[in-house]
Design a protein around this motif. Structure first.
Motif, PDB file in Angstrom:
ATOM      1  N   ILE A 100      42.413   8.835  64.527  1.00 38.09           N
ATOM      2  CA  ILE A 100      43.392   9.645  65.072  1.00 38.09           C
ATOM      3  C   ILE A 100      43.693  10.816  64.328  1.00 38.09           C
ATOM      4  O   ILE A 100      44.140  12.022  65.096  1.00 38.09           O
ATOM      5  N   LEU A 101      44.108  10.858  63.292  1.00 29.75           N
ATOM      6  CA  LEU A 101      44.629  12.156  62.394  1.00 29.75           C
ATOM      7  C   LEU A 101      43.417  12.997  62.407  1.00 29.75           C
ATOM      8  O   LEU A 101      43.566  14.279  62.503  1.00 29.75           O
ATOM      9  N   ARG A 102      42.181  12.454  62.153  1.00 31.37           N
ATOM     10  CA  ARG A 102      41.044  13.560  62.239  1.00 31.37           C
ATOM     11  C   ARG A 102      40.916  14.148  63.330  1.00 31.37           C
ATOM     12  O   ARG A 102      40.804  15.317  63.310  1.00 31.37           O
ATOM     13  N   LYS A 103      41.190  13.596  64.422  1.00 24.42           N
ATOM     14  CA  LYS A 103      40.882  14.033  65.747  1.00 24.42           C
ATOM     15  C   LYS A 103      41.847  15.099  65.921  1.00 24.42           C
ATOM     16  O   LYS A 103      41.774  16.146  66.404  1.00 24.42           O
ATOM     17  N   SER A 104      43.167  14.756  65.600  1.00 26.89           N
ATOM     18  CA  SER A 104      44.161  15.774  65.710  1.00 26.89           C
ATOM     19  C   SER A 104      44.100  17.089  64.991  1.00 26.89           C
ATOM     20  O   SER A 104      44.394  18.250  65.342  1.00 26.89           O
ATOM     21  N   ARG A 105      43.451  16.866  63.696  1.00 29.33           N
ATOM     22  CA  ARG A 105      43.434  18.223  62.639  1.00 29.33           C
ATOM     23  C   ARG A 105      42.233  18.666  63.290  1.00 29.33           C
ATOM     24  O   ARG A 105      42.352  19.938  63.242  1.00 29.33           O
ATOM     25  N   LEU A 122      42.970  24.571  56.529  1.00 29.22           N
ATOM     26  CA  LEU A 122      43.377  23.448  57.197  1.00 29.22           C
ATOM     27  C   LEU A 122      43.977  23.630  58.596  1.00 29.22           C
ATOM     28  O   LEU A 122      44.536  22.905  59.204  1.00 29.22           O
ATOM     29  N   SER A 123      44.267  24.943  58.735  1.00 24.59           N
ATOM     30  CA  SER A 123      44.860  25.524  60.063  1.00 24.59           C
ATOM     31  C   SER A 123      46.268  24.815  60.098  1.00 24.59           C
ATOM     32  O   SER A 123      46.509  24.358  61.266  1.00 24.59           O
ATOM     33  N   THR A 124      47.247  25.089  59.119  1.00 31.70           N
ATOM     34  CA  THR A 124      48.330  24.437  59.105  1.00 31.70           C
ATOM     35  C   THR A 124      49.315  25.156  58.568  1.00 31.70           C
ATOM     36  O   THR A 124      49.200  26.407  57.715  1.00 31.70           O
ATOM     37  N   MET A 154      38.890   8.897  54.700  1.00 38.88           N
ATOM     38  CA  MET A 154      40.224   8.214  55.017  1.00 38.88           C
ATOM     39  C   MET A 154      41.354   8.543  54.344  1.00 38.88           C
ATOM     40  O   MET A 154      42.468   9.068  54.577  1.00 38.88           O
ATOM     41  N   ILE A 155      41.113   8.388  52.877  1.00 35.60           N
ATOM     42  CA  ILE A 155      42.056   8.491  51.854  1.00 35.60           C
ATOM     43  C   ILE A 155      42.384  10.002  52.028  1.00 35.60           C
ATOM     44  O   ILE A 155      43.498  10.587  51.809  1.00 35.60           O
ATOM     45  N   GLU A 156      41.486  10.997  51.846  1.00 32.71           N
ATOM     46  CA  GLU A 156      41.609  12.369  52.308  1.00 32.71           C
ATOM     47  C   GLU A 156      42.799  12.961  53.410  1.00 32.71           C
ATOM     48  O   GLU A 156      43.751  13.526  53.007  1.00 32.71           O
ATOM     49  N   GLU A 157      42.385  12.016  54.351  1.00 37.28           N
ATOM     50  CA  GLU A 157      43.242  12.414  55.570  1.00 37.28           C
ATOM     51  C   GLU A 157      44.582  11.932  55.413  1.00 37.28           C
ATOM     52  O   GLU A 157      45.502  12.520  55.781  1.00 37.28           O
TER      53      GLU A 157
END
Length: 705
Positions: free
Chosen positions: A399-404, A540-542, A441-444
């Protein structure tokens, strides 16, 4: 404001009329005691190139052009150099070998421009004045004679051997690795120096790596006071320290790290909360043990971070902390700072809470096993609760990867080097290493924790330390576009968003040039750095980002923990706000420098290890891909990530460099070479001192009919 700043501000005031020194003394109403001090200050300002004195002895401000053309020289191994201006916004200027005027690496100089900047080419300049010699310490090998000797520098940017009188040899023996300080630059002949340290004998274990460490000036010894302070730190957590902390020891918690890792500074827990997920990121509470204004803190700040050199690790903190009381070892109670984030199905953090906590890790997991499990091997673990939690972790990760990805974050996909080195420094094997789903996963999870902490302080507008990443420069971007065009890809526009880069990576995914495009894109990016102000992290586009998750090995994270604990304990006030504002800018600059210092050392050691490994393959043929084409040769990367150079001048064939399309043309065989093209090479030479590998292009002899 002190008198030095007062004088400088006066000279740079828009209404200033140039004065002589005497007129300045009268203007300042100086008495006989302060006249001498004012003259000393003027001398300092001139020496520091903050002001100049005109032919008529008037004190003058420097023009913008004069400021831009004062800076340092960085000498390349080829003997040429680049001028780096004191004005950070001024582009580097190329200085050919014959225009250096005997300037050495890091000398402070004044230059003039002799050719203006052109598309894809730096401006060219000439050194007109050496303002100040760097007088830096150099590393090299001592060659002894009866009454004198020479030091041959490891850094080939220093072209001259350094003469050493026997009285200045410090008793060094022939072949010793030494540190030399230059004491004079005669008008003719070699510079003269004195040996100030003997690193070790030429056959000592890991002497080549230790020489690089010394060259980069990375501290390797903790102070005596730090060693004393460490004695007073307990090996186990005292139950009295639980007071005021949230007990999270009953949460099912795991660490996931490499198989050889010894310091575990992050652990994770997860619970389902309706349709949402409660993710707990627990970070070792290093700030509980490393107090400000202690010797332990001073040593950690000076190092800035840990440095990892394969079989040698230079830790930021003593082992008693990094591998002991701070490390989140399984089955042991540890003090932590926890970020609890409630994340919805779209990957948005809809609530967050921060705790000073204590935990007890249930499992110490390793990436290899987690990767196998996430890729479908259900037999890796027989613990049902662990399997359930890993399943939840995996759901949230996706989910987090898709959002990023949706917001345009650039996720590079390039192979890292897996270099196996024995304790004695022998390179056993080199191969490409890809990150598995467990690593990602840990990176996310660490990314979302860092963003959440940064956002908290950005919206409060409280002094803080951020991790920022500026957009690529126009010059680098132009070079990247031309390289893409040479491979048949196109990226349009000038004001590019991270999503534009992300789209290119998607376009090349799975294709033969994927690896090269990833590498070229990475080289196009600016380096991330620390800052005391918030700014977009381009990669990271944040909007807001920081480093919170690794205080055992990074000092910026330790600063963030201290500020976060002020917030948790409701102790944010004007007093610590004022204190932080005055310290954070200096800290951010210093920690960006220490990070680059470690990265430079790590890169140098990686190059050294690759060279040592390839010495056994001289004369052998390998397949590789062209990673870069220049006017002097082609860089070619092998499947094992080793890169070498094929230089046109060592070939019997004639080559033209076609700059517009970044191609090389073999005039004799009529063959074109492009970036990303597969070629066969032969390893012909390895230089361990320069850390360079030379290839011969086997494809040369294939004539196109």
């Amino acid at each position: 404001m002190n008198i030095k700043e007062l004088i400088k501000n006066l000279i740079y005031d828009d209404d200033y009329s140039p004065m002589t020194l005497k007129e300045l003394e009268i203007y300042l109403k100086a008495d006989k005691y302060t006249k001498s001090a004012i003259k000393d200050i003027i001398d300092e300002l001139v020496k520091e190139n903050k002001i100049r004195i005109s032919n008529k002895k008037r004190l003058m401000p420097l023009t913008e052009d004069e400021i831009n053309l004062i800076g340092k020289i960085s000498i390349a191994s080829g003997g040429y150099g680049f001028f780096i201006s004191n004005n950070k916004d001024f582009d580097d200027v190329y200085i050919s070998r014959d225009k250096l005027k005997d300037a050495h690496n890091n000398d402070k100089v004044r230059i003039k421009i002799i050719r203006e900047k052109q598309i894809s080419k730096n401006a060219e300049g000439e050194v007109v004045d050496i303002i100040e010699r760097a007088n830096e310490e150099l590393i090299g090998t001592y060659q002894a004679n009866k009454k004198f000797g020479f030091v041959i520098c490891d850094d080939k940017s220093h072209p001259d051997d350094i003469y050493i009188d026997k009285k200045n040899s410090l008793g060094a023996k022939n072949g010793d690795k030494v540190v030399v300080e230059i004491i004079s630059y005669p008008k003719s002949g070699n510079p003269e120096g004195k040996i100030i340290e003997i690193i070790g004998g030429k056959n000592d274990k890991n002497i080549d790596v230790l020489s690089i460490v010394r060259q980069k000036k990375i501290p390797t010894e903790f102070s005596k006071q730090t060693k004393k302070e460490i004695l007073y730190i307990d090996n186990q957590v005292n139950p009295k320290e639980f007071e005021g902390r949230t007990d999270l020891s009953n949460l099912f918690t795991v660490t996931i790290d490499g198989r050889d890792s010894k310091d575990f500074d992050d652990a994770i827990s997860i619970e389902k909360n309706g349709d949402n997920y409660d993710l707990y990121v627990h970070i070792a509470d290093v700030s509980h043990y490393v107090k400000r204004h202690t010797a332990l803190d001073d040593d950690a700040y000076e190092r800035g971070n840990s440095t990892y050199l394969y079989n040698i690790v230079i830790p930021m903190l003593p082992e008693k902390l990094s591998n002991g009381i701070c490390s989140l070892n399984p089955g042991q109670i540890r003090l932590t700072v926890t970020a609890k984030m409630t994340i919805d199905k779209k990957g948005k953090v809809i609530d967050n809470v921060f705790y000073e906590s204590y935990i007890e890790s249930d499992k110490r997991l390793v990436y290899d096993d987690v990767n196998n499990f996430l890729e479908g091997d259900d037999d890796v673990y027989d613990d049902d609760l662990l399997k359930e939690k890993l399943g939840l972790f995996n759901e949230l990760y996706k989910i987090l990867r898709k959002s990023r990805e949706k917001r345009g974050s650039i996720d590079f996909n390039f192979e890292e080097s897996q270099i196996d080195v024995s304790e004695s420094g022998e390179v056993l094997n080199i191969e490409a290493l890809e990150r598995g789903p467990g690593n990602k996963m840990i990176e996310e999870f660490m990314l979302i924790a860092n963003e959440t902490v940064a956002s908290l302080f950005a919206y409060m507008d409280f002094p803080f330390i951020y991790r920022i990443h500026e957009k690529p420069s126009e010059e680098k971007l132009d070079g990247f576009k031309r390289a893409l065009n040479a491979m048949g890809y196109n990226i349009k526009g000038n004001d590019l968003h991270p999503k534009d880069f992300q789209n290119i990576l998607k376009e090349v995914e799975g294709k033969k040039e994927e690896k090269i495009v990833n590498m070229l894109m990475l080289r196009t990016m600016k380096k991330a750095k620390y800052a005391n102000y918030s700014e977009m992290h381009f990669g990271l586009s944040t909007k807001f980002y920081t480093h919170f998750t690794s205080p055992i090995r990074r000092y910026p994270d330790l600063i963030v923990h201290r500020i976060l604990k002020y917030f948790i304990e409701n102790r944010l006030n004007k007093l610590n706000q004022t204190s932080l504002e005055s310290n954070l800018e200096e800290a951010a600059d210093h920690l960006s420098i220490t990070e680059r210092r470690s990265e430079d050392a790590e890169r140098a050691v990686e190059d050294l290890m690759k060279c040592k490994y390839m010495t056994r393959f001289i004369g052998e043929v390998f397949e590789g891909r062209i990673s870069s084409i220049t006017d002097f040769g082609m860089f070619i990367e092998l499947e094992n990530t080793v890169e070498g150079l094929f230089m046109y001048k060592f070939s019997d064939h004639r080559y033209d460099f076609i700059e517009d399309s970044l191609k090389a043309f073999d005039v004799d065989t009529k063959k074109h070479y492009t970036i990303g093209q597969e070629v066969s090479i032969r390893v012909v030479n390895v230089d361990l001192v320069k850390r360079e590998i030379d290839f011969y292009l086997e494809d040369e002899d294939e004539i196109i009919s």
